[in-house]
Design a protein around this motif. Structure first.
Motif, PDB file in Angstrom:
ATOM      1  N   VAL A  61      22.381  23.342 -10.778  1.00  9.78           N
ATOM      2  CA  VAL A  61      22.721  23.946  -9.491  1.00  9.78           C
ATOM      3  C   VAL A  61      21.490  23.980  -8.583  1.00  9.78           C
ATOM      4  N   GLU A  62      20.338  24.355  -9.142  1.00  9.21           N
ATOM      5  CA  GLU A  62      19.107  24.453  -8.350  1.00  9.21           C
ATOM      6  C   GLU A  62      18.720  23.108  -7.734  1.00  9.21           C
ATOM      7  N   SER A  63      18.779  22.062  -8.539  1.00  5.20           N
ATOM      8  CA  SER A  63      18.326  20.756  -8.068  1.00  5.20           C
ATOM      9  C   SER A  63      19.332  20.056  -7.172  1.00  5.20           C
ATOM     10  N   ALA A  64      20.571  20.547  -7.154  1.00  2.00           N
ATOM     11  CA  ALA A  64      21.592  19.901  -6.323  1.00  2.00           C
ATOM     12  C   ALA A  64      21.216  19.946  -4.844  1.00  2.00           C
ATOM     13  N   GLY A  65      20.641  21.070  -4.410  1.00  2.00           N
ATOM     14  CA  GLY A  65      20.246  21.173  -3.008  1.00  2.00           C
ATOM     15  C   GLY A  65      19.137  20.201  -2.642  1.00  2.00           C
ATOM     16  N   LEU A  66      18.184  20.005  -3.562  1.00  2.00           N
ATOM     17  CA  LEU A  66      17.098  19.066  -3.311  1.00  2.00           C
ATOM     18  C   LEU A  66      17.630  17.637  -3.222  1.00  2.00           C
ATOM     19  N   LEU A  67      18.545  17.295  -4.121  1.00  2.00           N
ATOM     20  CA  LEU A  67      19.140  15.961  -4.091  1.00  2.00           C
ATOM     21  C   LEU A  67      19.952  15.771  -2.809  1.00  2.00           C
ATOM     22  N   GLN A  68      20.656  16.812  -2.392  1.00  2.00           N
ATOM     23  CA  GLN A  68      21.436  16.721  -1.162  1.00  2.00           C
ATOM     24  C   GLN A  68      20.529  16.474   0.043  1.00  2.00           C
ATOM     25  N   ALA A  69      19.382  17.176   0.084  1.00  2.00           N
ATOM     26  CA  ALA A  69      18.451  17.003   1.199  1.00  2.00           C
ATOM     27  C   ALA A  69      17.878  15.588   1.219  1.00  2.00           C
ATOM     28  N   ALA A  70      17.532  15.080   0.039  1.00  2.00           N
ATOM     29  CA  ALA A  70      16.942  13.744  -0.021  1.00  2.00           C
ATOM     30  C   ALA A  70      17.966  12.652   0.284  1.00  2.00           C
ATOM     31  N   SER A  71      19.222  12.893  -0.059  1.00  2.00           N
ATOM     32  CA  SER A  71      20.272  11.889   0.130  1.00  2.00           C
ATOM     33  C   SER A  71      20.858  11.903   1.537  1.00  2.00           C
TER      34      SER A  71
END
Length: 245
Positions: A163-173
């Motif tokens: 869940v934590e890393s999903a936001g980072l991946l969303q920002a990068a994508s």
């Protein structure tokens, strides 16, 4: 190749109070400083506390699926160690490294789209970091199997970092984020990653898994290199925005 985009250009942004000064005073009239007493009496916190008290945990660590794993687990239980906590931590790092591999897939796409923005940096440089993240995930999978644990299980800590890393991946994508903004999200992930490896090394040593701890230290050394590279790239692009004509 996508043309360089100035993410700091002036535009029609009207989100600040200065865009409507007449209403600014009325909007801030009821703003009060948060104190421990006010936080405790907050209606929103009352609702949150009700949910927290009634909530189930994120999940559980599954028992070892093999007889060998069961014997190891039982023996360590007798000595007072809790191998399931170590398995949970291993699963956390595995989930984060898998997420890091996907994150760098997104970073590679941004590098291709913004080719030439970073002097002296190529897609191959980013791909090397991506490969090392994948190697770290493979290392953790092997270590879990050596303990008789299932590396595909979704433990509580693995669930959390997903869940934590999903936001980072969303920002990068996000197609709208610049290469600098993508690297900002990547730097956050790398800093979290390093702290996670440090905790895992300490736990491995406390469990008597010295050989694993040494392999984890090698991975941490690579993560330190990742931080230095990503921070350097991000700083370079950030300073370039101040020199755009």
């Amino acid at each position: 190749m996508q043309e360089s985009t100035d993410a700091t250009r002036l535009g029609r942004n009207r989100t600040g109070l200065q865009a409507s000064p007449r209403q600014a005073e009325s909007m801030t009239d009821n703003v009060e400083a948060v104190t421990p007493e006010s936080a405790e009496s907050s209606p929103l916190n009352h609702v949150r506390l009700d949910y927290i008290r009634d909530a189930d945990p994120l999940g559980s660590v599954p028992p070892p699926a093999t007889a060998k794993g069961m014997l190891k687990s039982g023996a360590e239980m007798v000595t007072g160690d809790r191998p399931q906590a170590f398995v949970d931590k291993l699963a956390e790092r595995l989930a984060f490294e898998r997420g890091g591999t996907r994150l760098y897939d997104a970073v590679i796409a941004k590098f291709i789209a913004h080719e030439g923005e970073l002097d002296g940096v190529t897609v191959e440089d980013v791909a090397q970091i991506r490969e090392e993240e994948a190697q770290h995930a493979a290392l953790l999978r092997v270590c879990m199997e050596q303990l008789g644990a299932d590396p595909t299980a979704q433990t509580p800590a693995a669930d959390l970092v997903g869940v934590e890393s999903a936001g980072l991946l969303q920002a990068a994508s996000d197609p709208r984020t610049t290469l600098a903004q993508t690297l900002h999200a990547t730097l956050a992930a790398e800093l979290i990653d390093g702290a996670g490896w440090e905790s895992l090394i300490a736990m491995a040593e406390s469990m008597g898994q010295d050989a694993m701890a040494e392999r984890f230290r090698n991975a941490l050394d690579q993560e330190h290199e990742h931080v230095a590279k990503v921070r350097g790239w991000y700083d370079q692009l950030t300073m370039q925005t101040a020199r755009l004509m």
